[in-house]
Design a protein around this motif. Sequence first.
Motif, PDB file in Angstrom:
ATOM      1  N   ALA A  69       0.729  -1.137  -0.032  1.00 40.61           N
ATOM      2  CA  ALA A  69       0.162   0.020   0.158  1.00 40.61           C
ATOM      3  C   ALA A  69       0.642   1.067   0.005  1.00 40.61           C
ATOM      4  O   ALA A  69       0.680   2.284  -0.706  1.00 40.61           O
ATOM      5  N   ILE A  70       1.939   1.476   0.720  1.00 42.63           N
ATOM      6  CA  ILE A  70       2.686   2.295   0.846  1.00 42.63           C
ATOM      7  C   ILE A  70       3.525   2.615  -0.340  1.00 42.63           C
ATOM      8  O   ILE A  70       3.793   3.720  -1.120  1.00 42.63           O
ATOM      9  N   ASP A  71       3.983   1.479  -1.008  1.00 47.48           N
ATOM     10  CA  ASP A  71       4.650   1.431  -2.467  1.00 47.48           C
ATOM     11  C   ASP A  71       3.717   2.043  -3.562  1.00 47.48           C
ATOM     12  O   ASP A  71       4.285   2.773  -4.220  1.00 47.48           O
ATOM     13  N   PHE A  72       2.514   1.478  -3.262  1.00 46.27           N
ATOM     14  CA  PHE A  72       1.654   1.815  -4.482  1.00 46.27           C
ATOM     15  C   PHE A  72       1.366   3.562  -4.454  1.00 46.27           C
ATOM     16  O   PHE A  72       1.258   4.048  -5.264  1.00 46.27           O
ATOM     17  N   ALA A  73       1.077   3.863  -3.055  1.00 48.44           N
ATOM     18  CA  ALA A  73       1.035   5.377  -3.040  1.00 48.44           C
ATOM     19  C   ALA A  73       1.965   6.285  -3.583  1.00 48.44           C
ATOM     20  O   ALA A  73       1.879   7.134  -4.063  1.00 48.44           O
ATOM     21  N   SER A  74       3.198   5.672  -3.006  1.00 45.63           N
ATOM     22  CA  SER A  74       4.525   6.424  -3.410  1.00 45.63           C
ATOM     23  C   SER A  74       4.569   6.637  -4.855  1.00 45.63           C
ATOM     24  O   SER A  74       5.005   7.452  -5.556  1.00 45.63           O
ATOM     25  N   GLU A  75       4.227   5.443  -5.444  1.00 50.63           N
ATOM     26  CA  GLU A  75       4.499   5.551  -7.235  1.00 50.63           C
ATOM     27  C   GLU A  75       3.611   6.217  -7.660  1.00 50.63           C
ATOM     28  O   GLU A  75       3.615   6.923  -8.590  1.00 50.63           O
ATOM     29  N   LEU A  76       2.331   6.346  -6.997  1.00 52.33           N
ATOM     30  CA  LEU A  76       1.179   7.071  -7.735  1.00 52.33           C
ATOM     31  C   LEU A  76       1.746   8.542  -7.555  1.00 52.33           C
ATOM     32  O   LEU A  76       1.515   9.441  -8.298  1.00 52.33           O
ATOM     33  N   VAL A  77       1.808   9.192  -6.331  1.00 50.67           N
ATOM     34  CA  VAL A  77       2.607  10.439  -6.130  1.00 50.67           C
ATOM     35  C   VAL A  77       3.700  10.854  -7.245  1.00 50.67           C
ATOM     36  O   VAL A  77       3.723  11.904  -7.857  1.00 50.67           O
ATOM     37  N   ASP A  78       4.616   9.766  -7.323  1.00 57.17           N
ATOM     38  CA  ASP A  78       5.877   9.866  -8.088  1.00 57.17           C
ATOM     39  C   ASP A  78       5.372  10.284  -9.600  1.00 57.17           C
ATOM     40  O   ASP A  78       6.059  10.903 -10.316  1.00 57.17           O
ATOM     41  N   SER A  79       4.273   9.657 -10.199  1.00 49.96           N
ATOM     42  CA  SER A  79       3.964   9.587 -11.365  1.00 49.96           C
ATOM     43  C   SER A  79       3.042  10.864 -11.840  1.00 49.96           C
ATOM     44  O   SER A  79       2.804  11.180 -12.915  1.00 49.96           O
ATOM     45  N   THR A  80       2.577  11.456 -10.762  1.00 51.01           N
ATOM     46  CA  THR A  80       1.686  12.740 -10.912  1.00 51.01           C
ATOM     47  C   THR A  80       2.614  13.932 -11.325  1.00 51.01           C
ATOM     48  O   THR A  80       3.656  14.324 -10.693  1.00 51.01           O
ATOM     49  N   ARG A  81       2.084  14.515 -12.278  1.00 52.39           N
ATOM     50  CA  ARG A  81       2.825  15.883 -12.772  1.00 52.39           C
ATOM     51  C   ARG A  81       1.640  16.972 -12.988  1.00 52.39           C
ATOM     52  O   ARG A  81       0.583  16.803 -13.633  1.00 52.39           O
ATOM     53  N   VAL A  82       2.133  17.990 -12.696  1.00 50.46           N
ATOM     54  CA  VAL A  82       1.074  19.344 -13.119  1.00 50.46           C
ATOM     55  C   VAL A  82       2.067  20.202 -14.253  1.00 50.46           C
ATOM     56  O   VAL A  82       3.187  20.482 -13.863  1.00 50.46           O
ATOM     57  N   TYR A  83       1.507  20.236 -15.322  1.00 48.86           N
ATOM     58  CA  TYR A  83       1.897  20.978 -16.560  1.00 48.86           C
ATOM     59  C   TYR A  83       1.241  22.310 -16.446  1.00 48.86           C
ATOM     60  O   TYR A  83      -0.093  22.413 -16.445  1.00 48.86           O
TER      61      TYR A  83
END
Length: 88
Positions: A69-83
């Motif tokens: 669960a922690i890893d999933f959330a970390s990857e989700l945040v890491d892949s989030t970008r705002v342009y």
Amino acid sequence: MEQSCNITRLSYSMKPHIISDPDIMVGQPVIEGTRITVHLILEELAQGQTIDDILRSFPHLSREAVQAAIDFASELVDSTRVYPMHAA
């Protein structure tokens, strides 16, 4: 007639333990076989609980599931970008 399965295993690297099923917690990512959401685990950690505390509260969870669960959330945040969007 055969029914299709709506369960989706979530994670960018196909981590075990995390699924999303529209019939369980309205599709929120959960630990497989439970109704415990990734969000709940993160909330517990944010409130100062340790992984051991979570495992005591939810003895049917494994350490690997909590870590997933922690890893999933970390990857989700890491892949989030705002342009930035510029007016034309």
